[in-house]
Design an enzyme around this catalytic site. Structure first.
Site, PDB file in Angstrom:
ATOM      1  N   SER A 143       3.083  -7.640  -6.820  1.00 45.68           N
ATOM      2  CA  SER A 143       1.874  -7.127  -6.314  1.00 45.68           C
ATOM      3  C   SER A 143       1.739  -7.364  -4.664  1.00 45.68           C
ATOM      4  O   SER A 143       1.375  -6.724  -3.725  1.00 45.68           O
ATOM      5  CB  SER A 143       0.715  -7.877  -6.918  1.00 45.68           C
ATOM      6  OG  SER A 143      -0.495  -7.794  -6.341  1.00 45.68           O
ATOM      7  N   HIS A 202       2.271 -13.266   5.629  1.00 50.33           N
ATOM      8  CA  HIS A 202       1.126 -13.319   4.488  1.00 50.33           C
ATOM      9  C   HIS A 202       1.213 -14.655   3.851  1.00 50.33           C
ATOM     10  O   HIS A 202       1.946 -15.335   3.766  1.00 50.33           O
ATOM     11  CB  HIS A 202       1.612 -12.363   3.495  1.00 50.33           C
ATOM     12  CG  HIS A 202       0.521 -11.886   2.293  1.00 50.33           C
ATOM     13  ND1 HIS A 202      -0.554 -11.510   2.608  1.00 50.33           N
ATOM     14  CD2 HIS A 202       0.657 -12.312   1.106  1.00 50.33           C
ATOM     15  CE1 HIS A 202      -1.198 -11.383   1.475  1.00 50.33           C
ATOM     16  NE2 HIS A 202      -0.498 -11.952   0.437  1.00 50.33           N
ATOM     17  N   LYS A 216       2.442  -4.241  -1.334  1.00 46.67           N
ATOM     18  CA  LYS A 216       1.529  -3.861  -0.022  1.00 46.67           C
ATOM     19  C   LYS A 216       2.373  -4.180   1.290  1.00 46.67           C
ATOM     20  O   LYS A 216       2.389  -3.475   2.157  1.00 46.67           O
ATOM     21  CB  LYS A 216       0.254  -4.800  -0.345  1.00 46.67           C
ATOM     22  CG  LYS A 216      -0.538  -4.361  -1.524  1.00 46.67           C
ATOM     23  CD  LYS A 216      -1.666  -5.259  -1.790  1.00 46.67           C
ATOM     24  CE  LYS A 216      -1.279  -6.344  -2.415  1.00 46.67           C
ATOM     25  NZ  LYS A 216      -2.192  -7.193  -3.314  1.00 46.67           N
ATOM     26  N   ASP A 274      -0.640  -0.878  -7.351  1.00 44.52           N
ATOM     27  CA  ASP A 274      -1.151  -2.396  -7.308  1.00 44.52           C
ATOM     28  C   ASP A 274      -2.762  -2.407  -7.414  1.00 44.52           C
ATOM     29  O   ASP A 274      -3.208  -3.497  -8.149  1.00 44.52           O
ATOM     30  CB  ASP A 274      -1.071  -3.192  -5.919  1.00 44.52           C
ATOM     31  CG  ASP A 274      -1.085  -4.527  -6.003  1.00 44.52           C
ATOM     32  OD1 ASP A 274      -0.808  -5.036  -6.816  1.00 44.52           O
ATOM     33  OD2 ASP A 274      -2.045  -5.108  -5.271  1.00 44.52           O
ATOM     34  N   ARG A 308      -4.925  -6.662 -14.564  1.00 48.97           N
ATOM     35  CA  ARG A 308      -4.517  -7.945 -14.904  1.00 48.97           C
ATOM     36  C   ARG A 308      -5.562  -9.037 -15.002  1.00 48.97           C
ATOM     37  O   ARG A 308      -5.731  -9.912 -15.522  1.00 48.97           O
ATOM     38  CB  ARG A 308      -3.686  -8.400 -13.927  1.00 48.97           C
ATOM     39  CG  ARG A 308      -2.262  -7.855 -13.859  1.00 48.97           C
ATOM     40  CD  ARG A 308      -1.351  -7.923 -12.323  1.00 48.97           C
ATOM     41  NE  ARG A 308      -1.262  -9.448 -12.003  1.00 48.97           N
ATOM     42  CZ  ARG A 308      -1.036  -9.632 -10.939  1.00 48.97           C
ATOM     43  NH1 ARG A 308      -0.986  -9.040  -9.885  1.00 48.97           N
ATOM     44  NH2 ARG A 308      -0.824 -10.985 -10.637  1.00 48.97           N
TER      45      ARG A 308
HETATM   46  N1  URA Z   1      -2.283 -11.692  -4.294  1.00 47.48           N
HETATM   47  C1  URA Z   1      -1.789 -10.405  -4.506  1.00 47.48           C
HETATM   48  O1  URA Z   1      -1.932  -9.758  -3.571  1.00 47.48           O
HETATM   49  N2  URA Z   1      -1.435 -10.259  -5.555  1.00 47.48           N
HETATM   50  C2  URA Z   1      -1.418 -10.985  -6.743  1.00 47.48           C
HETATM   51  O2  URA Z   1      -1.054 -10.810  -7.870  1.00 47.48           O
HETATM   52  C3  URA Z   1      -1.667 -12.558  -6.303  1.00 47.48           C
HETATM   53  C4  URA Z   1      -2.203 -12.884  -5.032  1.00 47.48           C
END
Ligand code: URA
Length: 438
Positions: free
Chosen positions: A184, A83, A188, A162, A169
């Protein structure tokens, strides 16, 4: 009884929350017992006062468990994902996935769309005619079994907490918080049922975390949570002061990936891609050492195995695999225009953020999730930092469809390039590597 007010107050007063306080708060929010405005207040308290590793861990776990956690136990071998925190011209996902899969690693990659000045892997892949980024859960397992990799979009039932928290946010100026970003991203990723993760945390003008200090703090936070979750993790902090590779824009980047897999590649793209793929191969238990893993990654490309694997992934996900032999089948812009140097000297700045914004201005990206994307437009960089140029040389080529958009992009490209008499110092491509295992 744990009340929302008490949880907000504790965080406001810089106290540490217990696991049950965080769990109750999150579950209350997901079951609509706790209101958006209460969570917004709490997010601001977290933004200002931070969280301990234990608090971040509990938040990550709760967010992961707010939806489905994929069960990939029917697929043998280690499942490893990669990622990136996002960048400009960052197309490594489409290359590391087939490379790692060709070396025996299973890669269930969940990826996202373009937002802000950064591109998104899903939009890029959708420039391949027919490519389906949303296979059904049964089909995901079939594809993983047959090709060793799948690249797909996030489903609604994956870490839904999230999605709700991120939206809050976004409108409460609380995105840039290390514990909130950690939870966050990892909620995932950990919902994918993976054994290990290679994270590419970008730093530089085009990165979400522009300073090395902030990128390093985020990396440590990610490593700490993964270690506690018993998920193998390697974080590479890589440079995003200028775009990675030469292509920016969806179809243009796919073309560059195909060229890479067919053996033609810009040096910086190769360095970062092979480093990421090698760590995936090592975490996936397919190499004795990192050197061995790098050798396997290079061989997968040079022997054509990675290209073959990418072809299989495209075919399995409904895409037109003929793009591998004929990239002209990808969407193409109606016009191209060269952008030329106004003076001679050395390129000292090729600013990733401004070039990302320029590509967006052309229509390649989006500012809001619902914005449409023009798959064909973008920028191809002929010159990058350190290159010597003579007045009149082409710095980049702009692929465009709309005249007004083209003019906006040119203004940004003018600001992105700087030419001076002295050759600039080279920035490292890989600033640091952090590992989860002690
Ligand atoms: N990418 C994400 O998935 N979440 C964040 O808070 C920032 C970048």
């Amino acid at each position: 009884m744990i009340t929302a007010q008490a949880v907000i107050q504790k965080k406001r007063d810089r106290e540490t929350l217990t696991s049950s306080e965080i769990s109750t708060f999150l579950r209350g929010y997901m079951s609509l017992q706790i209101a958006d405005y209460q969570v917004a207040a709490w997010l601001m308290a977290v933004y200002l006062n931070g969280m301990t590793t234990d608090e971040t861990l509990t938040l990550t776990r709760e967010m992961r468990d707010s939806g489905t956690v994929l069960n990939l136990s029917s697929i043998p071998g280690k499942k490893i994902d990669k990622h990136s925190t996002g960048g400009v011209g960052d197309k490594t996902s489409m290359m590391v996935t087939p490379i790692a899969a060709a070396c025996g690693v299973t890669v269930p990659m969940i990826t996202g769309r373009a937002l802000g000045h950064t591109g998104g892997t899903l939009d890029k892949l959708e420039s391949i005619p027919g490519f389906n980024a949303k296979p059904s859960p049964e089909r995901i397992i079939e594809i993983l079994k047959s090709t060793g990799a799948v690249i797909m979009g996030q489903t609604d039932d994956l870490a839904p907490a999230d999605r709700r928290i991120y939206a809050l946010r976004d409108v409460t100026a609380t995105v840039e918080s290390i514990p909130l970003i950690t939870a966050s991203i990892l909620s995932k990723k950990l919902a994918e049922g993976i054994d290990g993760l290679v994270m590419d945390v970008k730093t530089g003008s085009g990165a979400f975390m522009p300073t090395l200090k902030a990128a390093t703090s985020l990396s440590h936070s990610i490593v700490d949570v993964c270690r506690a979750m018993k998920t193998k993790i390697v974080v590479l902090i890589t440079d995003m002061e200028q775009p990675l590779g030469r292509a920016i824009g969806n179809a243009l980047e796919i073309r560059e990936c195909i060229e890479f897999l067919n053996g033609r590649t810009p040096e910086d793209l190769e360095t970062v891609t092979i480093a990421l793929a090698a760590h995936m191969i090592r975490l996936g238990g397919q190499a004795r050492s990192l050197d061995h893993a790098s050798k396997l990654a290079y061989e997968a490309v040079s022997k054509g195995e990675a290209a073959k694997r990418f072809r299989h992934i495209i075919r399995a996900q409904g895409g037109d695999e003929r793009v591998m032999d004929n990239p002209d089948l990808l969407p193409r812009a109606a016009h191209t225009e060269d952008f030329r140097a106004k003076t001679s000297g050395f390129v000292v700045r090729c600013d990733a953020k401004r070039l990302g914004l320029a590509s967006n201005a052309l229509g390649a990206g989006r500012y809001r999730v619902e914005d449409p994307v023009d798959l064909a437009v973008g920028i191809y960089l002929d010159k990058k930092v350190g290159d010597r140029v003579v007045k009149g040389d082409v710095l980049c080529r702009i692929h465009w469809n709309d005249e007004q958009r083209f003019s906006s992009a040119v203004r940004l490209i003018e600001e992105a390039y700087e030419i001076k008499n002295q050759r600039p110092r080279r920035r490292p491509l890989i600033h640091a590597v952090l590992k989860g295992q002690r």
